[in-house]
Design a protein around this motif. Structure first.
Motif, PDB file in Angstrom:
ATOM      1  N   ASP A 253       0.888  -1.159   0.000  1.00 52.23           N
ATOM      2  CA  ASP A 253       0.000   0.000   0.000  1.00 52.23           C
ATOM      3  C   ASP A 253       0.924   1.206   0.000  1.00 52.23           C
ATOM      4  O   ASP A 253       1.709   1.390   0.938  1.00 52.23           O
ATOM      5  N   ILE A 254       0.866   2.002  -1.049  1.00 54.79           N
ATOM      6  CA  ILE A 254       1.827   3.092  -1.230  1.00 54.79           C
ATOM      7  C   ILE A 254       1.355   4.341  -0.497  1.00 54.79           C
ATOM      8  O   ILE A 254       0.241   4.825  -0.691  1.00 54.79           O
ATOM      9  N   GLY A 255       2.204   4.860   0.375  1.00 54.05           N
ATOM     10  CA  GLY A 255       1.904   6.100   1.072  1.00 54.05           C
ATOM     11  C   GLY A 255       2.889   7.182   0.670  1.00 54.05           C
ATOM     12  O   GLY A 255       4.093   6.946   0.622  1.00 54.05           O
ATOM     13  N   VAL A 256       2.379   8.359   0.386  1.00 53.70           N
ATOM     14  CA  VAL A 256       3.233   9.501   0.052  1.00 53.70           C
ATOM     15  C   VAL A 256       3.285  10.449   1.249  1.00 53.70           C
ATOM     16  O   VAL A 256       4.352  10.771   1.767  1.00 53.70           O
ATOM     17  N   ARG A 257       2.114  10.869   1.704  1.00 60.62           N
ATOM     18  CA  ARG A 257       2.040  11.756   2.871  1.00 60.62           C
ATOM     19  C   ARG A 257       1.692  11.002   4.151  1.00 60.62           C
ATOM     20  O   ARG A 257       1.589  11.589   5.206  1.00 60.62           O
ATOM     21  N   ASP A 258       1.460   9.701   4.035  1.00 56.16           N
ATOM     22  CA  ASP A 258       1.163   8.911   5.232  1.00 56.16           C
ATOM     23  C   ASP A 258       1.993   7.628   5.200  1.00 56.16           C
ATOM     24  O   ASP A 258       3.145   7.668   4.789  1.00 56.16           O
ATOM     25  N   ALA A 259       1.439   6.509   5.606  1.00 56.14           N
ATOM     26  CA  ALA A 259       2.233   5.292   5.776  1.00 56.14           C
ATOM     27  C   ALA A 259       2.252   4.427   4.520  1.00 56.14           C
ATOM     28  O   ALA A 259       1.269   4.343   3.782  1.00 56.14           O
ATOM     29  N   THR A 260       3.393   3.779   4.297  1.00 55.40           N
ATOM     30  CA  THR A 260       3.517   2.716   3.305  1.00 55.40           C
ATOM     31  C   THR A 260       3.562   1.392   4.060  1.00 55.40           C
ATOM     32  O   THR A 260       4.276   1.255   5.054  1.00 55.40           O
ATOM     33  N   ALA A 261       2.775   0.428   3.605  1.00 55.70           N
ATOM     34  CA  ALA A 261       2.710  -0.883   4.254  1.00 55.70           C
ATOM     35  C   ALA A 261       3.032  -1.966   3.242  1.00 55.70           C
ATOM     36  O   ALA A 261       2.663  -1.856   2.064  1.00 55.70           O
ATOM     37  N   ILE A 262       3.719  -3.017   3.690  1.00 63.10           N
ATOM     38  CA  ILE A 262       4.081  -4.145   2.824  1.00 63.10           C
ATOM     39  C   ILE A 262       3.878  -5.445   3.608  1.00 63.10           C
ATOM     40  O   ILE A 262       4.377  -5.592   4.722  1.00 63.10           O
ATOM     41  N   TRP A 263       3.145  -6.377   3.004  1.00 58.88           N
ATOM     42  CA  TRP A 263       3.047  -7.742   3.523  1.00 58.88           C
ATOM     43  C   TRP A 263       3.915  -8.654   2.674  1.00 58.88           C
ATOM     44  O   TRP A 263       3.902  -8.553   1.446  1.00 58.88           O
ATOM     45  N   ILE A 264       4.654  -9.540   3.305  1.00 64.10           N
ATOM     46  CA  ILE A 264       5.480 -10.530   2.615  1.00 64.10           C
ATOM     47  C   ILE A 264       4.807 -11.889   2.758  1.00 64.10           C
ATOM     48  O   ILE A 264       4.491 -12.325   3.882  1.00 64.10           O
ATOM     49  N   ALA A 265       4.581 -12.565   1.628  1.00 66.08           N
ATOM     50  CA  ALA A 265       3.855 -13.834   1.675  1.00 66.08           C
ATOM     51  C   ALA A 265       4.391 -14.807   0.631  1.00 66.08           C
ATOM     52  O   ALA A 265       5.080 -14.422  -0.318  1.00 66.08           O
ATOM     53  N   GLN A 266       4.066 -16.059   0.835  1.00 58.81           N
ATOM     54  CA  GLN A 266       4.299 -17.119  -0.143  1.00 58.81           C
ATOM     55  C   GLN A 266       2.988 -17.867  -0.358  1.00 58.81           C
ATOM     56  O   GLN A 266       2.250 -18.123   0.606  1.00 58.81           O
ATOM     57  N   VAL A 268       1.657 -21.286  -1.126  1.00 61.47           N
ATOM     58  CA  VAL A 268       2.123 -22.674  -1.114  1.00 61.47           C
ATOM     59  C   VAL A 268       0.894 -23.570  -1.229  1.00 61.47           C
ATOM     60  O   VAL A 268       0.130 -23.735  -0.278  1.00 61.47           O
ATOM     61  N   GLY A 269       0.709 -24.150  -2.414  1.00 64.38           N
ATOM     62  CA  GLY A 269      -0.504 -24.915  -2.645  1.00 64.38           C
ATOM     63  C   GLY A 269      -1.710 -24.013  -2.519  1.00 64.38           C
ATOM     64  O   GLY A 269      -1.782 -22.953  -3.135  1.00 64.38           O
ATOM     65  N   ARG A 270      -2.646 -24.425  -1.693  1.00 65.47           N
ATOM     66  CA  ARG A 270      -3.831 -23.597  -1.452  1.00 65.47           C
ATOM     67  C   ARG A 270      -3.722 -22.791  -0.162  1.00 65.47           C
ATOM     68  O   ARG A 270      -4.712 -22.258   0.336  1.00 65.47           O
ATOM     69  N   GLU A 271      -2.523 -22.693   0.374  1.00 66.68           N
ATOM     70  CA  GLU A 271      -2.282 -21.903   1.569  1.00 66.68           C
ATOM     71  C   GLU A 271      -1.581 -20.597   1.228  1.00 66.68           C
ATOM     72  O   GLU A 271      -0.725 -20.565   0.345  1.00 66.68           O
ATOM     73  N   ILE A 272      -1.956 -19.549   1.953  1.00 66.95           N
ATOM     74  CA  ILE A 272      -1.241 -18.279   1.885  1.00 66.95           C
ATOM     75  C   ILE A 272      -0.455 -18.160   3.190  1.00 66.95           C
ATOM     76  O   ILE A 272      -1.048 -18.097   4.276  1.00 66.95           O
ATOM     77  N   ARG A 273       0.854 -18.155   3.098  1.00 69.54           N
ATOM     78  CA  ARG A 273       1.704 -18.097   4.281  1.00 69.54           C
ATOM     79  C   ARG A 273       2.314 -16.701   4.373  1.00 69.54           C
ATOM     80  O   ARG A 273       3.150 -16.321   3.552  1.00 69.54           O
ATOM     81  N   VAL A 274       1.875 -15.938   5.358  1.00 62.77           N
ATOM     82  CA  VAL A 274       2.308 -14.550   5.526  1.00 62.77           C
ATOM     83  C   VAL A 274       3.497 -14.539   6.481  1.00 62.77           C
ATOM     84  O   VAL A 274       3.369 -14.893   7.653  1.00 62.77           O
TER      85      VAL A 274
END
Length: 424
Positions: A253-266, A268-274
């Motif tokens: 989520d790109i923030g210019v005047r406020d916060a930038t947030a980033i989630w890192i995930a993989q 794997v099959g039908r699972e989302i591993r954050v």
């Protein structure tokens, strides 16, 4: 001469000695407010002419103040006009022309706060709501010799200004802080004890915050409240290891005047591993990319919201081109159109049962998901869609991940053909 005796729970005894800052944090039923109300009356008796102020961040009326509690304490202690206490509609006069007044910090400016100079006691109730600006105005204003600032609160977030000041790594000089809960109150009413037990049984996810003074992990009514509760019950929030064979994906989520947030995930099959979460306020793009490299996410596939195709106001280069030039693979997810924010929420709720979280690195992001809620118009009693507050940045990046996720398709089974001979 009669002696005033006020019963005090053992947990509060460190606060009886003089200190520039006094803090008591904890859950419901601890007696924090009762302690400070009694102490204020005691100090007003001990020092003729003492001027004190009871403060809240927002005080729409005296019903929102500690005035009624102080009146009840005076009645219990049998103190009245003969002792120098006179109760008026907006203030309480104390012995020797002293005064207790009640104010909201949100109503003060840098000029108006000067009216509190000379006050020697400032008690901030519900201090978890006190803003950074209000705290910065208040601290230097209460500066008379021997003055004290008191804070009582039920913790909400680690980043709330009062928690940063009184529960951070470095306390202010002359600070005494205690944690008090229902279990420290020897006079806990039976009715409150029953309320506590009922909360433990019917609302276990809120129990720690309400009764034990823990930070709020889930806001009641938040979009992901139920999903987070189930995830904890199913032990999907714990320790996760990175799969070295699967690609790393970074959702922004790109923030210019406020916060930038980033989630890192993989995926794997039908699972989302954050695996990880990052947030920074008003930092240049290079700082975010450096974080990715420092955490060994230099080969991450970066997914940007639709504004990733917008130009940086400083360089006039599109964000996605900036990130590509740094060596990252970039996908900009198209705008979901009208109601995009709720579409992200719906995607998140649908996929939540398949999502696992690495608890410690993702803790700030989980706090954001637990807080993300609908903005409400109280006058019309209608919802106005997601509230754009501190939690929305992490929630939007999480929603982008869920929108971008593509469930792997089952491959049809293919059997090798054997040598077959037809007999006519």
């Amino acid at each position: 001469m009669s002696v005033l005796q006020i019963e005090t729970a053992k947990i509060f005894q460190p606060l009886l000695a003089g200190a520039r800052y006094k803090g008591a944090h904890g859950g419901r039923g601890s007696g924090k407010s009762h302690f400070f109300a009694g102490l204020l009356i005691e100090d007003s008796l001990a020092e003729a002419g003492l001027r004190s102020v009871c403060i809240r961040e927002v005080q729409k009326s005296l019903k929102d103040s500690a005035k009624r509690l102080l009146e009840d304490k005076l009645a219990v202690c049998r103190l009245g006009e003969a002792d120098g206490f006179r109760v008026f509609r907006e203030v309480i006069e104390t012995p020797g022309d002293g005064l207790i007044t009640f104010q909201g910090m949100q109503d003060h400016t840098a000029d108006s706060i000067k009216s509190l100079e000379g006050f020697k006691r400032a008690w901030v109730e519900e201090a978890q709501t006190l803003s950074t600006t209000s705290l910065a105005l208040l601290r230097p204003t209460i500066r008379a010799p021997g003055s004290e600032l008191w804070f009582s609160w039920n913790p909400r977030r680690k980043t709330d200004p009062v928690d940063v000041m009184l529960r951070g790594r470095e306390l202010p000089t002359g600070a005494t802080v205690v944690r008090a809960n229902w279990s420290d109150n020897p006079w806990l009413p039976a009715e409150l004890e029953q309320e506590r037990r009922d909360c433990m049984r019917t609302d276990p996810d809120q129990y720690g915050h309400i009764w034990e003074g823990d930070y709020a992990s889930v806001l009641s009514g938040a979009y992901y409240a139920a999903s987070l509760t189930v995830a904890r019950q199913e032990n999907r929030i714990g320790r996760l290891a990175r799969d070295p064979l699967m690609p790393i994906k970074a959702f922004w989520d790109i923030g210019v005047r406020d916060a930038t947030a980033i989630w890192i995930a993989q995926f794997v099959g039908r699972e989302i591993r954050v695996l990880d979460y990052y947030e920074a306020v008003r930092q240049p793009l290079g700082a975010h990319l450096e974080w990715l490299r420092s955490k060994d996410y230099g080969n991450a596939e970066c997914y940007l919201p639709h504004d990733g195709s917008q130009e940086d106001a400083v360089t006039a280069i599109r964000f996605e081109d900036h990130i590509r030039s740094a060596g990252f693979f970039v996908t900009t997810v198209p705008n979901q159109g009208k109601g995009a924010a709720m579409k992200r929420v719906e995607a998140g709720r649908r996929l939540f049962p398949a999502i696992w979280f690495n608890a410690e690195p993702c803790s700030p992001g989980l706090d954001a998901l637990g807080w993300y809620h609908e903005k409400h118009d109280e006058a019309r009693n209608i919802g106005l869609g997601p509230d754009h507050d501190w939690s929305s940045h992490g929630a939007d990046a999480f929603g982008l991940m869920c929108v971008a996720y593509e469930e792997p398709q089952k491959r049809p089974l293919v059997f090798p053909m054997r040598d077959m001979r037809w007999v006519v």
